[in-house]
Design a protein around this motif. Structure first.
Motif, PDB file in Angstrom:
ATOM      1  N   TYR A   1       0.482  -1.591   0.258  1.00  0.00           N
ATOM      2  CA  TYR A   1       0.037  -0.067  -0.311  1.00  0.00           C
ATOM      3  C   TYR A   1       0.936   1.766  -0.166  1.00  0.00           C
ATOM      4  O   TYR A   1       2.044   1.265   0.553  1.00  0.00           O
ATOM      5  N   LEU A   2       0.580   2.505  -0.929  1.00  0.00           N
ATOM      6  CA  LEU A   2       1.222   3.376  -0.574  1.00  0.00           C
ATOM      7  C   LEU A   2       0.408   4.225   0.820  1.00  0.00           C
ATOM      8  O   LEU A   2      -0.993   4.343   0.678  1.00  0.00           O
ATOM      9  N   LEU A   3       1.092   5.024   1.311  1.00  0.00           N
ATOM     10  CA  LEU A   3       0.423   5.752   2.529  1.00  0.00           C
ATOM     11  C   LEU A   3       0.950   6.985   2.689  1.00  0.00           C
ATOM     12  O   LEU A   3       1.965   7.187   3.195  1.00  0.00           O
ATOM     13  N   ARG A   4      -0.366   7.955   2.045  1.00  0.00           N
ATOM     14  CA  ARG A   4      -0.488   9.154   1.463  1.00  0.00           C
ATOM     15  C   ARG A   4      -0.622  10.664   2.284  1.00  0.00           C
ATOM     16  O   ARG A   4      -2.023  10.341   2.702  1.00  0.00           O
ATOM     17  N   CYS A   5       0.426  10.845   3.898  1.00  0.00           N
ATOM     18  CA  CYS A   5       0.306  11.415   5.111  1.00  0.00           C
ATOM     19  C   CYS A   5      -0.037  12.986   4.891  1.00  0.00           C
ATOM     20  O   CYS A   5       1.706  13.371   4.062  1.00  0.00           O
ATOM     21  N   ILE A   6      -0.750  13.884   5.151  1.00  0.00           N
ATOM     22  CA  ILE A   6      -0.818  15.503   5.083  1.00  0.00           C
ATOM     23  C   ILE A   6      -1.251  15.789   6.082  1.00  0.00           C
ATOM     24  O   ILE A   6      -1.818  15.460   6.427  1.00  0.00           O
ATOM     25  N   THR A   7      -0.315  17.016   5.897  1.00  0.00           N
ATOM     26  CA  THR A   7      -0.846  17.844   7.748  1.00  0.00           C
ATOM     27  C   THR A   7      -1.611  19.297   6.474  1.00  0.00           C
ATOM     28  O   THR A   7      -1.049  20.062   5.234  1.00  0.00           O
ATOM     29  N   VAL A   8      -2.576  19.779   7.223  1.00  0.00           N
ATOM     30  CA  VAL A   8      -3.145  20.763   7.557  1.00  0.00           C
ATOM     31  C   VAL A   8      -2.936  22.165   8.467  1.00  0.00           C
ATOM     32  O   VAL A   8      -3.447  21.801   9.318  1.00  0.00           O
ATOM     33  N   PRO A   9      -2.510  23.071   7.793  1.00  0.00           N
ATOM     34  CA  PRO A   9      -2.277  23.866   8.961  1.00  0.00           C
ATOM     35  C   PRO A   9      -3.656  24.496   9.634  1.00  0.00           C
ATOM     36  O   PRO A   9      -4.476  24.554   8.995  1.00  0.00           O
ATOM     37  N   LEU A  10      -3.859  24.238  10.962  1.00  0.00           N
ATOM     38  CA  LEU A  10      -4.759  25.170  11.353  1.00  0.00           C
ATOM     39  C   LEU A  10      -4.827  27.034  12.120  1.00  0.00           C
ATOM     40  O   LEU A  10      -3.255  27.161  12.025  1.00  0.00           O
ATOM     41  N   PRO A  11      -5.759  27.126  11.872  1.00  0.00           N
ATOM     42  CA  PRO A  11      -5.969  29.032  12.732  1.00  0.00           C
ATOM     43  C   PRO A  11      -4.486  29.666  13.282  1.00  0.00           C
ATOM     44  O   PRO A  11      -3.591  30.100  13.790  1.00  0.00           O
ATOM     45  N   ASP A  12      -4.113  28.045  15.181  1.00  0.00           N
ATOM     46  CA  ASP A  12      -3.832  28.915  15.959  1.00  0.00           C
ATOM     47  C   ASP A  12      -1.821  28.062  15.862  1.00  0.00           C
ATOM     48  O   ASP A  12      -1.292  27.772  16.487  1.00  0.00           O
TER      49      ASP A  12
END
Length: 75
Positions: free
Chosen positions: A13-24
């Motif tokens: 499997y490919l595991l594409r890990c993504i981060t998304v910034p939060l306002p804080d």
């Protein structure tokens, strides 16, 4: 909004890990799981705002660990 991502391979499997910034200044973690063999999108999981991570690295590691566990139980 700038996202960061890292892709890992695990047991076919490919595991594409993504981060998304939060306002804080914290980060959400998200993972998309795709099977190598037929490129089937196995789905993804978005971690809720109730579980913020203090850094991109922490969010990516959490997404990776969650995805590895998912593959172990469902792959």
């Amino acid at each position: 909004m700038i996202k960061a991502e890292k892709t890992f391979a695990n047991q076919g499997y490919l595991l594409r890990c993504i981060t998304v910034p939060l306002p804080d200044g914290d980060f959400h973690a998200k993972v998309e799981i795709t099977r190598y063999e037929d490129r089937a999108d196995m789905g993804g999981a978005v971690f809720t705002p109730e579980v913020p991570f203090p850094s991109r690295a922490a969010a990516i590691e959490h997404a990776r660990a969650w995805a590895v566990e998912w593959v172990r139980n469902n792959g």
